[in-house]
Scaffold this motif. Structure first.
Motif, PDB file in Angstrom:
ATOM      1  N   VAL A 273       7.132  -2.279   3.087  1.00  0.00           N
ATOM      2  CA  VAL A 273       6.661  -1.878   1.763  1.00  0.00           C
ATOM      3  C   VAL A 273       7.590  -2.450   0.711  1.00  0.00           C
ATOM      4  N   ASP A 274       7.079  -2.532  -0.498  1.00  0.00           N
ATOM      5  CA  ASP A 274       7.878  -2.987  -1.638  1.00  0.00           C
ATOM      6  C   ASP A 274       8.778  -1.846  -2.111  1.00  0.00           C
ATOM      7  N   SER A 275       9.904  -2.187  -2.680  1.00  0.00           N
ATOM      8  CA  SER A 275      10.854  -1.150  -3.121  1.00  0.00           C
ATOM      9  C   SER A 275      10.293  -0.278  -4.239  1.00  0.00           C
ATOM     10  N   SER A 276       9.247  -0.743  -4.923  1.00  0.00           N
ATOM     11  CA  SER A 276       8.664   0.024  -6.026  1.00  0.00           C
ATOM     12  C   SER A 276       7.550   0.949  -5.576  1.00  0.00           C
ATOM     13  N   MET A 277       7.192   0.917  -4.281  1.00  0.00           N
ATOM     14  CA  MET A 277       6.093   1.766  -3.805  1.00  0.00           C
ATOM     15  C   MET A 277       6.480   3.235  -3.893  1.00  0.00           C
ATOM     16  N   LYS A 278       5.526   4.072  -4.315  1.00  0.00           N
ATOM     17  CA  LYS A 278       5.764   5.501  -4.479  1.00  0.00           C
ATOM     18  C   LYS A 278       5.772   6.223  -3.128  1.00  0.00           C
ATOM     19  N   VAL A 279       6.507   7.329  -3.088  1.00  0.00           N
ATOM     20  CA  VAL A 279       6.644   8.114  -1.860  1.00  0.00           C
ATOM     21  C   VAL A 279       5.294   8.575  -1.333  1.00  0.00           C
ATOM     22  N   VAL A 280       4.418   9.001  -2.229  1.00  0.00           N
ATOM     23  CA  VAL A 280       3.116   9.504  -1.783  1.00  0.00           C
ATOM     24  C   VAL A 280       2.312   8.402  -1.093  1.00  0.00           C
ATOM     25  N   GLU A 281       2.463   7.163  -1.536  1.00  0.00           N
ATOM     26  CA  GLU A 281       1.771   6.046  -0.892  1.00  0.00           C
ATOM     27  C   GLU A 281       2.393   5.729   0.463  1.00  0.00           C
ATOM     28  N   ILE A 282       3.712   5.841   0.545  1.00  0.00           N
ATOM     29  CA  ILE A 282       4.394   5.607   1.821  1.00  0.00           C
ATOM     30  C   ILE A 282       3.959   6.648   2.843  1.00  0.00           C
ATOM     31  N   ASP A 283       3.838   7.886   2.405  1.00  0.00           N
ATOM     32  CA  ASP A 283       3.363   8.956   3.296  1.00  0.00           C
ATOM     33  C   ASP A 283       2.003   8.612   3.891  1.00  0.00           C
ATOM     34  N   GLN A 284       1.133   8.073   3.062  1.00  0.00           N
ATOM     35  CA  GLN A 284      -0.201   7.697   3.530  1.00  0.00           C
ATOM     36  C   GLN A 284      -0.117   6.612   4.593  1.00  0.00           C
ATOM     37  N   ILE A 285       0.782   5.651   4.419  1.00  0.00           N
ATOM     38  CA  ILE A 285       0.965   4.573   5.396  1.00  0.00           C
ATOM     39  C   ILE A 285       1.490   5.137   6.714  1.00  0.00           C
ATOM     40  N   LEU A 286       2.459   6.028   6.625  1.00  0.00           N
ATOM     41  CA  LEU A 286       3.034   6.636   7.825  1.00  0.00           C
ATOM     42  C   LEU A 286       1.975   7.413   8.603  1.00  0.00           C
ATOM     43  N   LYS A 290       0.372   6.317  12.093  1.00  0.00           N
ATOM     44  CA  LYS A 290       1.038   7.191  13.070  1.00  0.00           C
ATOM     45  C   LYS A 290       2.411   6.661  13.455  1.00  0.00           C
ATOM     46  N   ILE A 291       3.178   6.317  12.417  1.00  0.00           N
ATOM     47  CA  ILE A 291       4.553   5.855  12.603  1.00  0.00           C
ATOM     48  C   ILE A 291       5.483   6.759  11.801  1.00  0.00           C
ATOM     49  N   HIS A 292       6.765   6.707  12.115  1.00  0.00           N
ATOM     50  CA  HIS A 292       7.684   7.623  11.441  1.00  0.00           C
ATOM     51  C   HIS A 292       8.593   6.932  10.435  1.00  0.00           C
ATOM     52  N   CYS A 293       8.487   5.601  10.302  1.00  0.00           N
ATOM     53  CA  CYS A 293       9.297   4.923   9.304  1.00  0.00           C
ATOM     54  C   CYS A 293       8.689   3.569   8.939  1.00  0.00           C
ATOM     55  N   VAL A 294       9.058   3.076   7.770  1.00  0.00           N
ATOM     56  CA  VAL A 294       8.643   1.739   7.337  1.00  0.00           C
ATOM     57  C   VAL A 294       9.877   0.999   6.824  1.00  0.00           C
ATOM     58  N   LEU A 295       9.811  -0.312   6.878  1.00  0.00           N
ATOM     59  CA  LEU A 295      10.892  -1.149   6.375  1.00  0.00           C
ATOM     60  C   LEU A 295      10.610  -1.507   4.921  1.00  0.00           C
ATOM     61  N   VAL A 296      11.643  -1.523   4.126  1.00  0.00           N
ATOM     62  CA  VAL A 296      11.522  -1.926   2.726  1.00  0.00           C
ATOM     63  C   VAL A 296      12.045  -3.354   2.611  1.00  0.00           C
ATOM     64  N   SER A 297      11.216  -4.236   2.070  1.00  0.00           N
ATOM     65  CA  SER A 297      11.607  -5.651   1.993  1.00  0.00           C
ATOM     66  C   SER A 297      11.268  -6.219   0.627  1.00  0.00           C
ATOM     67  N   ASP A 298      11.857  -7.368   0.315  1.00  0.00           N
ATOM     68  CA  ASP A 298      11.491  -8.064  -0.913  1.00  0.00           C
ATOM     69  C   ASP A 298      10.374  -9.049  -0.601  1.00  0.00           C
ATOM     70  N   LYS A 299       9.972  -9.842  -1.572  1.00  0.00           N
ATOM     71  CA  LYS A 299       8.848 -10.759  -1.391  1.00  0.00           C
ATOM     72  C   LYS A 299       9.148 -11.866  -0.382  1.00  0.00           C
ATOM     73  N   GLN A 300      10.436 -12.151  -0.162  1.00  0.00           N
ATOM     74  CA  GLN A 300      10.809 -13.176   0.814  1.00  0.00           C
ATOM     75  C   GLN A 300      10.990 -12.609   2.217  1.00  0.00           C
ATOM     76  N   ASN A 301      10.758 -11.300   2.364  1.00  0.00           N
ATOM     77  CA  ASN A 301      10.867 -10.607   3.647  1.00  0.00           C
ATOM     78  C   ASN A 301      12.308 -10.350   4.071  1.00  0.00           C
ATOM     79  N   HIS A 302      13.203 -10.235   3.091  1.00  0.00           N
ATOM     80  CA  HIS A 302      14.569  -9.800   3.375  1.00  0.00           C
ATOM     81  C   HIS A 302      14.579  -8.275   3.467  1.00  0.00           C
ATOM     82  N   LEU A 303      15.345  -7.744   4.416  1.00  0.00           N
ATOM     83  CA  LEU A 303      15.431  -6.301   4.587  1.00  0.00           C
ATOM     84  C   LEU A 303      16.247  -5.667   3.464  1.00  0.00           C
TER      85      LEU A 303
END
Length: 314
Positions: A273-286, A290-303
């Motif tokens: 997900v992008d660093s600007s994504m809201k928590v409520v949207e991240i919850d929906q993705i999780l 059915k996962i318990h975490c997501v990685l936050v990356s920039d547009k170049q796919n750096h962690l």
């Protein structure tokens, strides 16, 4: 011992609300349209218990996109009527429809062509007669055992106010994000306004190379306490391995497990997900994946970090 009385109260008040349904007429639509057409503020007024209900309705309106506030009619009568402009609208609440303190301000409002939405239990009252639109909240009796204390009547009035608020929310296209802007300190506001960058974990992340042996990855996953390890190559995210992936690899490969590397079992397109994504949207993705975490990356796919389900509990 007292539950029977409580149950009767609940039933009486519930019935009072249900009894409002056949009382709805064109006046309700007219009232909603008057509020939608209002270019100024919605000023709600009432005496005593009606005033308390009015204050709650005003608070509900204001928090859902309709600027509104409560004013005591005595204050209006004694000099504060100047707060009401010709762009405003007044909602006047009186169960009897004959409350003297309330009716005193009506002539001034009419003279200035300020619309009045009257809410009372008497459609033939003076308040109803002088209202631009009148909402009937008549109840057969109060839930009070003495049929005296405002109980069913105040509940009915409150329900009418909520019904109006629901219509206004729908008419204005009011959304959760709009609600959050008016409740920045509340739980919902925090969840809707908080971004991934505000809560993501950035220190001591469980990072491995795709060539890392799985036996080493087990230790890294355990120390990381996130139940994952992240495969990085040339500073870019290339995969993810969960503790579940490792358990399945142990079961399926058995003796060959110690010859496997991270690249042999990693998921090569992990959820990011992008660093600007809201928590409520991240919850929906999780929840959806059915996962318990997501990685936050920039547009170049750096962690940049990791957001897990525990982090989203605000």
């Amino acid at each position: 011992m007292w539950t029977a009385t409580a149950i009767k109260c609940f039933k009486d008040e519930a019935q009072a609300i249900t009894d409002l349904i056949p009382l709805l007429d064109n006046n309700f639509d007219k009232a909603i349209n008057l509020i939608l057409d209002c270019k100024g503020k919605i000023i709600i007024t009432g005496v005593g218990k009606s005033g308390h209900i009015g204050a709650k309705i005003a608070a509900t309106f204001s928090s859902t996109g309709t600027p509104s506030f409560y004013v005591n009619p005595l204050d209006l009568y004694h000099g504060d009527l100047g707060v009401v402009t010709t762009d405003d609208l007044v909602i006047a609440i009186s169960n009897s429809g004959y409350t003297d303190e309330l009716l005193r301000i009506v002539p001034s409002l009419i003279q200035r062509s300020i619309p009045i939405i009257g809410i009372s239990g008497n459609p033939k009252s003076l308040l109803a007669e002088y209202s631009t639109a009148h909402l009937n909240v008549n109840v057969n009796r109060e839930a009070c055992p003495l049929n005296l204390a405002p109980t069913s009547s105040t509940t009915a009035t409150l329900a009418m106010g909520d019904a109006m608020a629901c219509c206004l929310i729908k008419a204005r296209g009011f959304k959760e994000t709009d609600f959050a802007l008016f409740h920045p300190g509340g739980m919902l506001g925090k969840r809707l306004l908080t971004k991934a960058s505000d809560i993501m974990l950035t220190k001591d992340l469980p990072i491995v190379s795709p060539s890392t042996p799985l036996c080493e990855a087990v230790t890294i996953v355990s120390k990381g306490r996130l139940g994952i390890c992240i495969a990085i190559e040339n500073d870019l995210i290339v995969g993810i391995v969960t503790d579940g992936d490792i358990r399945r690899a142990m079961e399926n490969s058995q003796n060959k497990f110690f010859s496997l590397n991270v690249s042999d079992i990693m998921t090569r397109s992990p959820k990011t997900v992008d660093s600007s994504m809201k928590v409520v949207e991240i919850d929906q993705i999780l929840n959806r994946n059915k996962i318990h975490c997501v990685l936050v990356s920039d547009k170049q796919n750096h962690l940049l970090g990791v957001v897990d389900s525990f982090s989203t509990v605000i």
